[in-house]
Scaffold this motif. Structure first.
Motif, short mmCIF file in Angstrom:
data_model
loop_
_atom_site.label_atom_id
_atom_site.label_comp_id
_atom_site.label_asym_id
_atom_site.label_seq_id
_atom_site.Cartn_x
_atom_site.Cartn_y
_atom_site.Cartn_z
N SER A 59 0.81 -1.23 0.00
CA SER A 59 0.00 0.00 0.00
C SER A 59 0.84 1.27 0.00
CB SER A 59 -0.97 0.00 1.18
OG SER A 59 -0.27 -0.05 2.41
N SER A 124 -7.93 -4.11 -0.85
CA SER A 124 -7.71 -2.70 -0.50
C SER A 124 -7.50 -2.55 0.99
CB SER A 124 -8.93 -1.86 -0.89
OG SER A 124 -9.19 -1.97 -2.25
N ASP A 125 -7.92 -3.53 1.73
CA ASP A 125 -7.99 -3.44 3.18
C ASP A 125 -7.28 -4.62 3.85
OD1 ASP A 125 -9.99 -4.50 5.54
OD2 ASP A 125 -9.78 -2.31 5.58
N ARG A 126 -6.51 -4.35 4.88
CA ARG A 126 -5.76 -5.38 5.60
C ARG A 126 -6.70 -6.41 6.24
NH1 ARG A 126 -4.10 -6.50 10.70
NH2 ARG A 126 -2.08 -7.55 10.91
#
Length: 138
Positions: A59, A124-126
């Motif tokens: 990211s 997009s997200d951990r």
């Protein structure tokens, strides 16, 4: 637990979930040799700890190498990881859409070879990435 950390890469392993979390290194031309060595260390860690799940956080990764060098690095990494017992790789994509487009093109090149023994997905997200990694379904 942190297995290794330096200015290039951080390897953090959670034995309870069998997830090796890696902040993908900045890809700078003048550091390319050290980056390759750090990625070899990551592969060795996957092999030595018999890691089945890998989280690559790209990211915040800066990319200052050309597309060909980036592709070669990605293919080399995938080839080495395919020699381990890794089952799943989750990527956290960069915010920059151009960087992500290049990364997806590299992933397509690797998938075309048909030699990846592990599943790879981009998030997009951990939290979503972790959930997929520990989930029983692909």
């Amino acid at each position: 637990m942190i297995l290794h950390q330096n200015s290039i890469i951080k390897l953090e392993y959670n034995p309870a979930t069998d997830i090796l979390e890696v902040k993908y290194p900045d890809l700078q031309k003048f550091m390319l040799f050290e980056i390759k060595e750090s990625l070899k260390l990551m592969v060795s860690t996957v092999r030595n700890y018999d890691v089945k799940r890998l989280l690559l956080d790209a990211s915040q990764t800066l990319i200052e190498i050309n597309d060909e060098e980036n592709r070669d690095l990605t293919i080399s990494l995938a080839t080495e990881l395919s020699k381990t017992r890794l089952q799943k790789v989750a990527r956290i994509k960069p915010v920059d859409l151009n960087k992500e487009a290049r990364a997806q093109e590299n992933i397509k090149q690797i998938e075309k070879s048909g030699s990846l023994p592990f599943a790879i997905r981009t998030f997009s997200d951990r939290a979503d990435a972790i959930n997929w990694l520990i989930g029983s379904s692909d």
